[in-house]
Design a protein around this motif. Sequence first.
Motif, short mmCIF file in Angstrom:
data_model
loop_
_atom_site.label_atom_id
_atom_site.label_comp_id
_atom_site.label_asym_id
_atom_site.label_seq_id
_atom_site.Cartn_x
_atom_site.Cartn_y
_atom_site.Cartn_z
N VAL A 12 4.20 -1.42 3.38
CA VAL A 12 3.79 -0.03 3.38
C VAL A 12 4.87 0.80 2.70
CG1 VAL A 12 3.26 2.00 4.81
CG2 VAL A 12 2.35 -0.26 5.44
N MET A 13 4.48 1.56 1.69
CA MET A 13 5.40 2.41 0.95
C MET A 13 5.10 3.87 1.25
SD MET A 13 5.85 3.00 -3.18
CE MET A 13 5.59 1.28 -3.51
N ALA A 14 6.14 4.63 1.56
CA ALA A 14 6.00 6.07 1.80
C ALA A 14 6.45 6.83 0.56
CB ALA A 14 6.82 6.51 3.00
N ARG A 15 5.58 7.71 0.09
CA ARG A 15 5.91 8.56 -1.06
C ARG A 15 5.95 10.01 -0.60
NH1 ARG A 15 2.07 9.46 -6.48
NH2 ARG A 15 2.15 11.73 -6.40
N GLY B 20 19.49 3.55 -1.26
CA GLY B 20 19.35 2.27 -1.94
C GLY B 20 19.86 1.07 -1.16
N ALA B 21 20.86 1.25 -0.30
CA ALA B 21 21.38 0.14 0.48
C ALA B 21 20.56 -0.11 1.74
CB ALA B 21 22.84 0.42 0.87
N ARG B 22 19.63 0.78 2.06
CA ARG B 22 18.88 0.67 3.31
C ARG B 22 17.43 0.25 3.14
NH1 ARG B 22 19.10 6.01 6.37
NH2 ARG B 22 19.42 7.04 4.38
N VAL B 23 16.85 0.55 1.99
CA VAL B 23 15.43 0.27 1.78
C VAL B 23 15.17 0.17 0.28
CG1 VAL B 23 14.80 2.73 1.68
CG2 VAL B 23 13.09 1.06 2.42
N PRO B 24 14.25 -0.69 -0.16
CA PRO B 24 13.90 -0.72 -1.58
C PRO B 24 13.33 0.63 -2.03
CG PRO B 24 13.14 -2.71 -0.51
CD PRO B 24 13.61 -1.80 0.59
N VAL C 45 0.85 -1.19 0.00
CA VAL C 45 0.00 0.00 0.00
C VAL C 45 0.89 1.24 0.00
CG1 VAL C 45 -1.78 1.28 1.22
CG2 VAL C 45 -1.85 -1.22 1.21
N GLN C 46 0.67 2.10 -0.97
CA GLN C 46 1.46 3.33 -1.12
C GLN C 46 0.69 4.53 -0.56
OE1 GLN C 46 2.69 4.38 -5.22
NE2 GLN C 46 1.80 6.37 -4.73
N LEU C 47 1.36 5.29 0.33
CA LEU C 47 0.78 6.50 0.90
C LEU C 47 1.68 7.69 0.62
CD1 LEU C 47 -0.20 4.98 4.33
CD2 LEU C 47 -1.83 5.81 2.63
N GLU D 293 14.03 10.59 4.89
CA GLU D 293 14.72 10.08 6.08
C GLU D 293 13.76 9.92 7.25
OE1 GLU D 293 17.57 8.87 6.61
OE2 GLU D 293 19.02 9.68 5.18
N ARG D 294 12.92 10.90 7.46
CA ARG D 294 11.96 10.85 8.57
C ARG D 294 10.97 9.70 8.37
NH1 ARG D 294 11.05 15.70 11.28
NH2 ARG D 294 9.65 14.43 12.59
N TYR D 295 10.54 9.49 7.14
CA TYR D 295 9.58 8.43 6.87
C TYR D 295 10.23 7.05 7.02
CZ TYR D 295 7.14 12.41 4.71
OH TYR D 295 6.56 13.63 4.45
N LEU D 296 11.47 6.94 6.55
CA LEU D 296 12.18 5.67 6.69
C LEU D 296 12.37 5.31 8.16
CD1 LEU D 296 13.71 3.32 5.44
CD2 LEU D 296 15.73 4.79 5.30
N ALA D 297 12.60 6.31 9.00
CA ALA D 297 12.80 6.07 10.42
C ALA D 297 11.57 5.47 11.08
CB ALA D 297 13.18 7.37 11.13
N GLU D 298 10.40 5.60 10.46
CA GLU D 298 9.17 5.02 11.01
C GLU D 298 9.04 3.54 10.70
OE1 GLU D 298 7.13 6.54 13.10
OE2 GLU D 298 8.52 8.24 12.98
N GLY D 299 9.93 3.01 9.86
CA GLY D 299 9.91 1.58 9.58
C GLY D 299 9.16 1.18 8.32
N VAL D 300 8.99 2.10 7.36
CA VAL D 300 8.30 1.75 6.13
C VAL D 300 9.14 0.75 5.33
CG1 VAL D 300 7.07 3.93 6.02
CG2 VAL D 300 9.29 3.70 4.86
#
Length: 291
Positions: free
Chosen positions: A149-152, A198-202, A108-110, A169-176
């Motif tokens: 869950v995808m953050a856009r 790229g090395a941390r999240v798809p 799901v993309q948000l 960065e802030r969104y990635l820190a939430e665990g997306v």
Amino acid sequence: MNPGDRLRQRLRPGAALPVPGCYDALTALLVQQAGFEAAYVSGASIAYTRLGRPDIGLVTATEVAEVLRLIRERIELPLIVDADTGHGNALNVQRTVRSLELAGADCVQLEDQVVPKRCGHLGGKSLVPVGDMISRLRAALDARHHALVMARTDAIGVEGFEAALERAERYLAEGVDLLFIEAPRSVAELVTIGQRFGARVPLLANMVEGGQTPSCTPAELGAYGFQVVIHPGAIVRALTFAVQRMLDRLRQDGTTLGERERMLTVGDLNELLDTRALLEAGRRFEPEPAE
């Protein structure tokens, strides 16, 4: 292996996974028959085809879920689903995520636009504060059972490139599970995004014909650090072009004969839809003839 697990397994470094956009069961079936490994349920394409309107936030969560249920009934591919802004506050986001999961979403993309949103490659976008988007993401992550869950973020066109990276960065820190930084304006920006995340999240890249982002191949995007590349509106643009041509010829000639080489026959279409096999399956339930 279920579709969601197949999608997780495929999100690995290398050439980015090409994912066409679809908007109904027929276009999803065409994507599957063409041999793709996943499909993207495009909110923009649903707006174009279901409403005959632009992508400016008119499609409801209920309409997306209804389309998704029909697609999931017909195909087995992993489905990445555009949920726009989540359609409201945190509680609305939770309902949206749950309803899309039940309808067949594997991801799901948000996004962080205000309501109503607009196409990521249109001007005049507005964003919610970072804290509001984090609230959406926390609600989505809490509500999901199995879906990614995808953050856009659409911040490049509103606040600038560096602000978009900081939001990501802030969104990635939430665990997306995936990041989608919309509408990079150059290869240099794509490369920077890939190097940073790229090395941390798809990472997902969006290829829009005539849009803000330069067109790149899956191999190029994979080298930059992206794992997924969507083509959300390619099918609807191709079909609209073909239909306009056919209707123009029909209006001028009064017949479709001049377009027959670019059309399926009724037999071809029935073959594509497995009509014979479906009818044969139905005969198993017919009553025995009376003696």
